[in-house]
Design an enzyme around this catalytic site. Sequence first.
Site, PDB file in Angstrom:
ATOM      1  N   SER A 101      24.179 -47.841 -36.538  1.00  0.00           N
ATOM      2  CA  SER A 101      22.976 -47.221 -37.090  1.00  0.00           C
ATOM      3  C   SER A 101      21.884 -47.087 -36.047  1.00  0.00           C
ATOM      4  CB  SER A 101      22.467 -48.041 -38.281  1.00  0.00           C
ATOM      5  OG  SER A 101      22.070 -49.327 -37.856  1.00  0.00           O
ATOM      6  N   GLY A 141      23.818 -50.207 -20.499  1.00  0.00           N
ATOM      7  CA  GLY A 141      24.815 -49.155 -20.581  1.00  0.00           C
ATOM      8  C   GLY A 141      25.712 -49.013 -19.376  1.00  0.00           C
ATOM      9  N   CYS A 185      20.985 -55.391 -10.468  1.00  0.00           N
ATOM     10  CA  CYS A 185      21.779 -55.252 -11.683  1.00  0.00           C
ATOM     11  C   CYS A 185      22.318 -53.821 -11.832  1.00  0.00           C
ATOM     12  CB  CYS A 185      20.975 -55.694 -12.903  1.00  0.00           C
ATOM     13  SG  CYS A 185      21.989 -56.061 -14.347  1.00  0.00           S
ATOM     14  N   LEU A 186      21.815 -53.033 -12.780  1.00  0.00           N
ATOM     15  CA  LEU A 186      22.270 -51.646 -12.897  1.00  0.00           C
ATOM     16  C   LEU A 186      21.999 -50.888 -11.605  1.00  0.00           C
ATOM     17  CD1 LEU A 186      23.428 -49.434 -14.820  1.00  0.00           C
ATOM     18  CD2 LEU A 186      21.061 -48.884 -15.406  1.00  0.00           C
ATOM     19  N   GLN A 189      24.867 -51.357  -9.332  1.00  0.00           N
ATOM     20  CA  GLN A 189      26.028 -50.555  -9.719  1.00  0.00           C
ATOM     21  C   GLN A 189      25.847 -49.092  -9.345  1.00  0.00           C
ATOM     22  OE1 GLN A 189      26.065 -51.461 -13.888  1.00  0.00           O
ATOM     23  NE2 GLN A 189      26.415 -53.651 -13.535  1.00  0.00           N
ATOM     24  N   ASN A 211      22.818 -60.808 -16.700  1.00  0.00           N
ATOM     25  CA  ASN A 211      22.901 -60.164 -18.014  1.00  0.00           C
ATOM     26  C   ASN A 211      23.410 -58.738 -17.829  1.00  0.00           C
ATOM     27  OD1 ASN A 211      22.639 -59.454 -20.690  1.00  0.00           O
ATOM     28  ND2 ASN A 211      20.443 -59.094 -20.560  1.00  0.00           N
ATOM     29  N   HIS A 267      19.814 -61.433 -11.125  1.00  0.00           N
ATOM     30  CA  HIS A 267      18.374 -61.208 -11.238  1.00  0.00           C
ATOM     31  C   HIS A 267      17.591 -62.206 -10.384  1.00  0.00           C
ATOM     32  CE1 HIS A 267      18.121 -58.141 -14.439  1.00  0.00           C
ATOM     33  NE2 HIS A 267      19.311 -58.625 -14.761  1.00  0.00           N
ATOM     34  N   GLU A 285      14.531 -62.181  -9.628  1.00  0.00           N
ATOM     35  CA  GLU A 285      13.173 -62.401 -10.131  1.00  0.00           C
ATOM     36  C   GLU A 285      13.137 -63.466 -11.221  1.00  0.00           C
ATOM     37  OE1 GLU A 285      14.928 -60.043 -13.282  1.00  0.00           O
ATOM     38  OE2 GLU A 285      15.077 -59.989 -11.104  1.00  0.00           O
TER      39      GLU A 285
END
Length: 328
Positions: free
Chosen positions: A12, A190, A215-216, A219, A257, A300, A302
């Site tokens: 949803s 994502g 992180c992202l 990648q 994360n 991370h 930080e």
Amino acid sequence: MVGYQEIVSDPSYTDQAVVMTYPLIGNYGITDEDFETRIPTIGALVVGEYNDHPSNFRHTKTLSEVLEEYHIPGIEGIDTRKLNRSIRDHGSRRVLITNAETTVEEGLAVIKNTPIPHDAVSRVSCKKRWYARTPDHIYNVVAVDCGIKLNIVRSLNARGCNVTVVPYNTDAKTVLAMKPDGLFLSNGPGDPEDVTPVIELVKELRGRLPIFGICLGHQMISLAYGAKTYKLKFGHRGGNHPVKNLETGRVEITSQNHSYAVDVDSLAGTGLTLTHINLLDNTAEGVECVEDRVFSVQYHPESAPGPQDSAYLFDKFLALMKEEKTNA
């Protein structure tokens, strides 16, 4: 956050739900100055037991008030530790939070017929640029917002950087017009392969100014150089991941994360060198192209949880910008 785990998409909301496995949630409350994002963007919150009467003297809102304000559904009374073990055994899955009148068949039909979203970054990125300035600044940094944590901006400010935060789809011409000393690529949600504007930005700007990714961002830098990424079974979560710095031999205890990782074998021939590795599963935790002054880490820095802080990575970024200005 204690006991964080991903359930994947609530159909949803087409976003990630968060399961808190700590026994009691809500008794601490919410403190505005502790926010790491301007707008909470989780799809749903799942807890075992909820307490709506915070005892922390610093709290400014209750957790339920924040969920209501940002239209985030929540549910309590779930055996979250059992659910967490299930995710670890069988991997991340899609979930629907609904009312008791929905039958199992109806719920499964909703899940089956709801497509997996590919616009996660566009939904969490800022819609226009914003500024975080510091007195007597030394460097100007453009930070691409893919879901940026505010402590990253504060970490750059603390080191004498004025930061201009821009939307994820900002092009190279616009970035260069700001005359930055360095480019920062943020964390975010994502599949990194979906974030083609940032991948193309790296391709255009690598070698033209120092680039640092977290992180992202790590990648997307890897994809821009021709490496590959893949989805982990249930991701890396929490503040206890040992990462070895292959240059120094030092082991850092890191905060992580993320759901995707860079394929170590795919780095061959890309121009990127593996600099850090996860000691739990040998996944790539850092890469670098010395010639282009580009580097990144999966974790991370930080929010390093222990005394073995990872702040040196921000200092490394500053050293590259200093060298760039000196040679200009």
